[in-house]
Design a protein around this motif. Structure first.
Motif, short mmCIF file in Angstrom:
data_model
loop_
_atom_site.label_atom_id
_atom_site.label_comp_id
_atom_site.label_asym_id
_atom_site.label_seq_id
_atom_site.Cartn_x
_atom_site.Cartn_y
_atom_site.Cartn_z
N GLN A 1 0.83 -1.20 0.00
CA GLN A 1 0.00 0.00 0.00
C GLN A 1 0.86 1.25 0.00
O GLN A 1 1.91 1.29 0.64
CB GLN A 1 -0.91 0.00 1.23
CG GLN A 1 -2.02 1.01 1.22
CD GLN A 1 -2.97 0.84 2.40
OE1 GLN A 1 -2.66 0.16 3.37
NE2 GLN A 1 -4.12 1.47 2.31
N LEU A 2 0.40 2.26 -0.72
CA LEU A 2 1.03 3.58 -0.72
C LEU A 2 -0.05 4.58 -0.31
O LEU A 2 -1.13 4.58 -0.89
CB LEU A 2 1.55 3.95 -2.11
CG LEU A 2 2.47 2.96 -2.81
CD1 LEU A 2 2.83 3.47 -4.20
CD2 LEU A 2 3.72 2.71 -1.99
N VAL A 3 0.26 5.43 0.66
CA VAL A 3 -0.72 6.40 1.14
C VAL A 3 -0.10 7.79 1.12
O VAL A 3 0.83 8.07 1.87
CB VAL A 3 -1.21 6.05 2.55
CG1 VAL A 3 -2.21 7.10 3.04
CG2 VAL A 3 -1.83 4.66 2.59
N GLU A 4 -0.65 8.64 0.25
CA GLU A 4 -0.16 10.01 0.14
C GLU A 4 -0.88 10.92 1.13
O GLU A 4 -2.03 10.68 1.48
CB GLU A 4 -0.38 10.56 -1.28
CG GLU A 4 0.26 9.78 -2.39
CD GLU A 4 -0.68 8.80 -3.04
OE1 GLU A 4 -0.46 8.49 -4.24
OE2 GLU A 4 -1.63 8.34 -2.38
N SER A 5 -0.19 11.97 1.52
CA SER A 5 -0.78 13.01 2.37
C SER A 5 -0.03 14.30 2.15
O SER A 5 1.03 14.32 1.51
CB SER A 5 -0.72 12.60 3.85
OG SER A 5 0.62 12.44 4.26
N GLY A 6 -0.59 15.39 2.67
CA GLY A 6 0.09 16.67 2.60
C GLY A 6 -0.43 17.63 1.56
O GLY A 6 0.03 18.77 1.47
N GLY A 7 -1.38 17.19 0.76
CA GLY A 7 -1.95 18.09 -0.23
C GLY A 7 -2.83 19.13 0.44
O GLY A 7 -3.09 19.09 1.64
N GLY A 8 -3.27 20.09 -0.37
CA GLY A 8 -4.14 21.12 0.17
C GLY A 8 -4.23 22.30 -0.76
O GLY A 8 -3.82 22.23 -1.92
N LEU A 9 -4.77 23.39 -0.22
CA LEU A 9 -4.91 24.64 -0.97
C LEU A 9 -3.83 25.61 -0.53
O LEU A 9 -3.66 25.84 0.68
CB LEU A 9 -6.30 25.22 -0.71
CG LEU A 9 -6.59 26.60 -1.29
CD1 LEU A 9 -6.54 26.56 -2.81
CD2 LEU A 9 -7.95 27.11 -0.80
N VAL A 10 -3.14 26.17 -1.49
CA VAL A 10 -2.06 27.10 -1.19
C VAL A 10 -2.07 28.22 -2.23
O VAL A 10 -2.49 28.00 -3.38
CB VAL A 10 -0.70 26.37 -1.16
CG1 VAL A 10 -0.34 25.81 -2.52
CG2 VAL A 10 0.40 27.26 -0.62
N GLN A 11 -1.63 29.40 -1.84
CA GLN A 11 -1.53 30.50 -2.79
C GLN A 11 -0.29 30.35 -3.66
O GLN A 11 0.70 29.71 -3.26
CB GLN A 11 -1.47 31.83 -2.04
CG GLN A 11 -2.78 32.23 -1.40
CD GLN A 11 -2.75 33.65 -0.85
OE1 GLN A 11 -1.70 34.15 -0.48
NE2 GLN A 11 -3.90 34.29 -0.80
N ALA A 12 -0.35 30.92 -4.83
CA ALA A 12 0.80 30.91 -5.72
C ALA A 12 2.02 31.48 -4.99
O ALA A 12 1.91 32.46 -4.25
CB ALA A 12 0.51 31.74 -6.97
N LEU B 1 4.35 23.35 -0.29
CA LEU B 1 3.71 22.20 0.32
C LEU B 1 4.72 21.06 0.33
O LEU B 1 5.59 20.99 -0.54
CB LEU B 1 2.48 21.74 -0.46
CG LEU B 1 1.19 22.53 -0.34
CD1 LEU B 1 0.15 21.99 -1.32
CD2 LEU B 1 0.65 22.48 1.08
N ARG B 2 4.59 20.16 1.31
CA ARG B 2 5.39 18.95 1.31
C ARG B 2 4.45 17.75 1.32
O ARG B 2 3.67 17.57 2.25
CB ARG B 2 6.32 18.87 2.52
CG ARG B 2 7.28 17.69 2.40
CD ARG B 2 8.31 17.62 3.49
NE ARG B 2 7.82 16.97 4.69
CZ ARG B 2 8.58 16.31 5.56
NH1 ARG B 2 9.88 16.21 5.34
NH2 ARG B 2 8.05 15.77 6.64
N LEU B 3 4.55 16.97 0.28
CA LEU B 3 3.78 15.75 0.18
C LEU B 3 4.56 14.59 0.78
O LEU B 3 5.78 14.54 0.66
CB LEU B 3 3.44 15.43 -1.27
CG LEU B 3 2.75 16.53 -2.07
CD1 LEU B 3 2.42 16.02 -3.47
CD2 LEU B 3 1.53 17.05 -1.37
N SER B 4 3.85 13.68 1.39
CA SER B 4 4.45 12.47 1.93
C SER B 4 3.75 11.26 1.34
O SER B 4 2.57 11.30 1.02
CB SER B 4 4.30 12.42 3.46
OG SER B 4 4.95 13.51 4.07
N CYS B 5 4.50 10.17 1.22
CA CYS B 5 3.93 8.91 0.77
C CYS B 5 4.45 7.83 1.69
O CYS B 5 5.64 7.47 1.63
CB CYS B 5 4.32 8.63 -0.67
SG CYS B 5 3.86 6.99 -1.26
N ALA B 6 3.57 7.35 2.55
CA ALA B 6 3.93 6.28 3.47
C ALA B 6 3.65 4.94 2.81
O ALA B 6 2.58 4.74 2.23
CB ALA B 6 3.13 6.42 4.75
#
Length: 111
Positions: free
Chosen positions: A3-14, A18-23
């Protein structure tokens, strides 16, 4: 079960970051090349970056100089640090290990 589980996404201004993680679980993480892909609305999925088991990295031209992929073999996790984000970076970001894909995490960059 692998299994791969991503996290860390979201809404950000230009211009933001952001830092994405994949556990990962169920795979021999340290020997796998890990990658990030993304898919924007109405577009095909595209390559973003990969990191080999030895730490070598490759980036899409759109990511060079702004994104950094890294891995922590002790935590079985791969990261994608994204700086200077642009509205065109808006997409669902997916973690990949071989033929195994995560469910994706949404990144939205507002102008």
């Amino acid at each position: 079960q692998a299994q791969l589980v991503e996290s860390g996404g979201g809404l950000v201004q230009a211009g933001g970051s952001l830092r994405l993680s994949c556990a990962t679980s169920g795979i021999t993480f340290k020997i796998n090349t890990m990658g990030w892909y993304r898919q924007a609305p109405g577009k095909q999925r595209e390559f973003v970056a990969i990191i080999t088991s030895g730490g070598g990295t490759t980036y899409a031209d759109s990511a060079k100089g702004r994104f950094t992929i890294s891995r922590d073999n002790g935590k079985n996790t791969v990261y994608l640090q994204m700086n200077s984000l642009k509205p065109e970076d808006t997409a669902v970001y997916y973690c990949v290990a071989g033929t195994l894909w995560g469910q994706g995490t949404q990144v939205t960059v507002s102008s």
